[in-house]
Design a protein around this motif. Structure first.
Motif, PDB file in Angstrom:
ATOM      1  N   ASP A  65       0.858  -1.037  -0.079  1.00 31.27           N
ATOM      2  CA  ASP A  65      -0.147   0.079  -0.219  1.00 31.27           C
ATOM      3  C   ASP A  65       0.898   1.179  -0.047  1.00 31.27           C
ATOM      4  N   THR A  66       1.928   1.257   0.563  1.00 32.06           N
ATOM      5  CA  THR A  66       2.861   2.407   0.510  1.00 32.06           C
ATOM      6  C   THR A  66       3.894   2.579  -0.629  1.00 32.06           C
ATOM      7  N   VAL A  67       3.518   1.834  -1.672  1.00 30.11           N
ATOM      8  CA  VAL A  67       4.227   2.012  -2.933  1.00 30.11           C
ATOM      9  C   VAL A  67       3.060   2.666  -4.034  1.00 30.11           C
ATOM     10  N   VAL A  68       3.922   3.707  -4.468  1.00 29.77           N
ATOM     11  CA  VAL A  68       3.432   4.587  -5.743  1.00 29.77           C
ATOM     12  C   VAL A  68       4.148   4.303  -6.971  1.00 29.77           C
ATOM     13  N   VAL A  69       3.453   4.157  -8.166  1.00 30.50           N
ATOM     14  CA  VAL A  69       4.051   3.927  -9.380  1.00 30.50           C
ATOM     15  C   VAL A  69       3.720   5.026 -10.335  1.00 30.50           C
ATOM     16  N   SER A  70       4.803   5.330 -11.048  1.00 30.24           N
ATOM     17  CA  SER A  70       4.401   6.581 -11.903  1.00 30.24           C
ATOM     18  C   SER A  70       5.265   6.476 -13.234  1.00 30.24           C
ATOM     19  N   GLY A  71       4.840   5.614 -14.150  1.00 28.45           N
ATOM     20  CA  GLY A  71       5.597   5.333 -15.311  1.00 28.45           C
ATOM     21  C   GLY A  71       6.770   4.249 -15.099  1.00 28.45           C
TER      22      GLY A  71
END
Length: 499
Positions: free
Chosen positions: A294-300
């Motif tokens: 849940d603490t992971v954010v993906v951008s490209g």
């Protein structure tokens, strides 16, 4: 009845051949000498331009009567077409429609019937004969060859290919509609080869095409090959570089992990770096343990962990795709309890400074060694100054520290009036220090005289010195005073030393 024929002599045959050859040469020379029509042998021209074809009749004697002059065009062998005719009475005529309005006489004269052809075409190439009708010698003529030149239309282009194991065409070069034919070559460092073909046009021009081939790899993408075209009409070779276009599936790597993901760290990032041609169209992040935490954010291609905890103690996988395939890479992240202190490695400047410092230190050491060796070499020679008189030590270390006192008993008695004292010039007086039988020096506990013995010894030395001096008045310069036997416990002064 049979008739016998005498054999022909070889000498007669050879003579006949020589005579025949001489006759042919003579007739040829006469024909050349009889040439009266003067023209240019060859003329070069370009399409859309104009050209002058000169012609002049040369009659030295003036006995030839000119009747008419005609220009005859021969585009190919066996084909003759009149394109211009001049008659002194009937005037000018241009019977060939393909030259209509393009051919004119420069002079209105039989002696100089030169013509100009305008708006030239490639098909105008061929032989042009200026032919006279004369009396009484008949026809006289001279021929000019018109060479049509054409600058080629040069071009080069790259052929997009896919990396593979077979040799394919990766670049093309063309020199179109040129005359004469162009020459094409390639300048490249990729290790390929080329092939060339030619095509003749209906108007006499030639198109030359060349293809460059190699076995393409991903490393060849973006490299340059240069097409060079050399042709007569160009002042210098035409050169055109092209960059190869080799397509290949993507290759992937993950960057940004520093082995210091500790609990509580914020904004830890990973970057998915992909290389492919064409550029990858999709980038996908997954985790080996299942869904992304849940603490992971993906951008490209960027993955960011907002807050590091045990949930990101896993393996992250990055997958990229283009039209030629897909590729993936993974990295395992380990979460630690506390922040790890990372000692930065030495910078390049520090390394260089350390090397220079070490070299300077070595230089100083070498200089010190050289200086010491120099001093040692200088010390092996004779002394350069008068050394101080030695001081004799007592039988114990206490005497070394004892303050000096005015000498009393050890002083030599003053000489009586009339006596002469001579400085001894021999060796150093022998003392108990030189007597090996007296025991060890300094610390060997030498015998020490008591006070009464000292005074007796001094008086004895005085008497001995007085008797010796009185007995040697006649030859005092040849004898030295006897050396005094001074005890080890007393100081003495050594004779003077000269350097």
């Amino acid at each position: 009845m049979a008739r016998d024929y005498a054999p022909v002599s070889p000498v007669r045959t050879a003579s006949w051949l020589v005579v025949t050859a001489a006759a042919v040469i003579l007739l040829s020379a006469q024909g050349i000498g009889a040439q009266k029509v003067r023209v240019d042998e060859e003329v070069e021209a370009y399409p859309t331009e104009s050209v002058d074809l000169r012609c002049e009749f040369n009659d030295g004697g003036g006995r030839t009567k000119l009747t008419q002059v005609s220009w005859i065009w021969e585009p190919i062998d066996g084909q003759r077409d009149n394109i211009a005719v001049y008659h002194p009475i009937y005037g000018q005529s241009f019977p060939n429609l393909s030259f209509k309005d393009r051919v004119v006489f420069l002079y209105n004269s039989l002696e100089k019937p030169s013509i100009k052809i305008s708006n030239l075409k490639m098909s105008d190439a061929g032989r042009y004969t200026c032919e006279y009708a004369t009396y009484p010698s008949g026809n006289e003529q001279g021929t000019t060859t018109l060479v049509m030149l054409a600058k080629p239309k040069n071009s080069a282009n790259v052929v997009t290919v896919q990396a593979g194991s077979k040799s394919v065409v990766v670049a093309q070069c063309e020199a179109a509609d040129g005359k004469p034919a162009a020459n094409i070559k390639w300048l490249a460092s990729v290790g390929g080869n080329h092939s060339t073909t030619t095509t003749n046009g209906p108007d006499g021009t030639v198109t030359v095409r060349s293809e460059y081939r190699l076995v393409p790899t991903s490393a060849d993408n973006g490299r340059e090959v240069t097409c060079m075209v050399d042709q007569k009409t160009q002042e210098r070779p035409w050169a055109y570089p092209v960059k190869l276009s080799v397509e290949y599936p993507p290759s992937v790597s993950i960057e940004g992990y520093d082995n210091n993901w500790y609990v509580g760290r914020s904004d830890a990032t990973l970057l998915c770096m992909a290389n492919g041609n064409p550029a990858p169209t999709t980038v996908t992040w997954t985790a080996a343990s299942g869904a992304l935490p849940d603490t992971v954010v993906v951008s490209g291609n960027k993955l960011t962990v907002r807050k590091v905890d045990d949930a990101v103690n896993t393996t992250f996988i990055c997958e990229v795709k283009n039209k030629h395939g897909a590729s993936r890479h993974q990295i395992t992240t380990i979460v630690i309890e506390e922040k790890r202190q990372i000692t930065p490695g030495p910078s390049s400047g520090a390394v260089i400074g350390g090397i220079l410092g070490a070299l300077a230190f070595i230089g100083i050491i070498i200089g010190i060694i050289f200086y010491i060796r120099k001093r040692q070499e200088d010390g092996e020679g004779p002394p350069k100054h008068k050394p101080p008189p030695p001081v004799k030590a007592g039988s114990s270390t206490e005497m070394l520290n004892k303050p000096s006192e005015p000498p009393t008993a050890t002083e030599t008695a003053p000489l009586s009036p009339g006596e002469v004292y001579y400085e001894p010039t021999g060796g150093e007086p022998v003392t108990n220090l030189d007597d090996e039988t007296t025991g060890a020096l300094n610390g060997g506990a030498p015998p020490v005289l008591d006070d009464s013995a000292k005074y007796d010894k001094i008086n004895e030395l005085k008497d001995h010195a007085a008797d010796g001096h009185r007995g040697n008045d006649l030859d005092s310069s040849n004898h030295e005073p006897p050396a005094a036997n001074i005890s080890r416990g007393e100081s003495f002064v050594s004779p003077a030393m000269y350097v």
